[in-house]
Design an enzyme around this catalytic site. Structure first.
Site, PDB file in Angstrom:
ATOM      1  N   ARG A   1       0.815  -1.222   0.000  1.00 44.39           N
ATOM      2  CA  ARG A   1       0.000   0.000   0.000  1.00 44.39           C
ATOM      3  C   ARG A   1       0.849   1.273   0.000  1.00 44.39           C
ATOM      4  O   ARG A   1       0.369   2.329  -0.403  1.00 44.39           O
ATOM      5  CB  ARG A   1      -1.013  -0.047   1.148  1.00 44.39           C
ATOM      6  CG  ARG A   1      -2.156  -0.998   0.832  1.00 44.39           C
ATOM      7  CD  ARG A   1      -3.009  -1.290   2.025  1.00 44.39           C
ATOM      8  NE  ARG A   1      -2.593  -2.512   2.691  1.00 44.39           N
ATOM      9  CZ  ARG A   1      -2.853  -2.789   3.948  1.00 44.39           C
ATOM     10  NH1 ARG A   1      -3.493  -1.927   4.689  1.00 44.39           N
ATOM     11  NH2 ARG A   1      -2.456  -3.936   4.467  1.00 44.39           N
TER      12      ARG A   1
ATOM     13  N   GLU B   1       1.714  -7.335  12.622  1.00 42.48           N
ATOM     14  CA  GLU B   1       0.590  -7.580  13.535  1.00 42.48           C
ATOM     15  C   GLU B   1      -0.035  -8.946  13.295  1.00 42.48           C
ATOM     16  O   GLU B   1      -0.474  -9.604  14.222  1.00 42.48           O
ATOM     17  CB  GLU B   1      -0.468  -6.474  13.406  1.00 42.48           C
ATOM     18  CG  GLU B   1      -1.459  -6.482  14.558  1.00 42.48           C
ATOM     19  CD  GLU B   1      -2.592  -5.468  14.422  1.00 42.48           C
ATOM     20  OE1 GLU B   1      -2.864  -4.975  13.319  1.00 42.48           O
ATOM     21  OE2 GLU B   1      -3.220  -5.207  15.459  1.00 42.48           O
TER      22      GLU B   1
END
Ligand code: PRP
Ligand code: ADE
Length: 183
Positions: free
Chosen positions: A70, A107
């Site tokens: 991204r 994460e």
């Protein structure tokens, strides 16, 4: 509504994506709205030209490093507006030629990042751009690749920072984020 509140209002939370227990914050609605997308770029440019560049020892930014995937969507636009190079950091196995590599934990998993070995030159002023910092594992790995090439990261920039995960504590440079999330 302020620019930051406007950008924040477009972020959407998806529970249990891509794994149970993760609240995924999706930034794509910003890119669907041309005014929001322009606001995002202008916001980063204002910060870089009024804060980062004046504080930088060389008074310029040579290289914008964007993180897969991204960070590739807005990093090149910022590089063009700065007159800087854009350099991608990609997931392992995607870049041709000699590469430097760093493993990291994020994460929701582990991964390995690579950068082309001749992409940045020792002593250049480098910034790192990505959409979101969660644990900071991805950004830390990018900082390691930049350090391996003999450069220091001037600043790490994100649209969103999950502040409660304290990712900034892992990094070797200052962090700038537009939206801070604490839940
Ligand atoms: O701070 P961290 O815990 O390391 O997590 C943040 C990273 O995770 C996401 O990317 P992801 O690896 O999901 O890749 P994608 O952009 O290809 O979807 C995000 O875009 C960051 O790069
Ligand atoms: N919670 C999250 N939302 C979106 N992207 C992420 N990357 C790592 N954690 C994320």
């Amino acid at each position: 509504m302020s620019d930051v509140a406007y950008l924040q209002s477009l972020l959407t939370a998806h529970h249990d994506f891509p794994k149970k227990g993760i609240v995924f914050l999706d930034m794509f609605p910003i890119l669907r709205d041309p005014i929001a997308f322009e606001t995002l770029i202008t916001h980063f440019m204002h910060h870089l030209t009024s804060h980062t560049i004046p504080l930088s020892p060389a008074k310029k930014i040579d290289v914008v490093v964007g993180l897969d995937a991204r960070g590739f969507l807005f990093g090149p636009i910022i590089a063009l507006r700065l007159g800087a190079a854009f350099v991608p950091v990609r997931k392992a196995g995607k870049l041709p030629g000699a590469v430097v590599s760093a493993q990291y934990e994020k994460e929701y998993g582990t991964d390995s990042f690579e950068m082309q070995a001749d992409a940045i030159k020792p002593g250049q002023s480098v910034i790192v751009i990505d959409d979101l910092m969660a644990t900071g594992g991805s950004a830390k790995a990018a900082g390691e690749l930049i350090a391996q090439q003999g450069c220091k990261t001037l600043e790490y920039l994100f649209i969103i920072e999950l502040e409660f995960l304290k990712g900034h504590e892992k990094l070797d440079g200052p962090v700038y984020s537009i939206v801070k999330s604490n839940d």
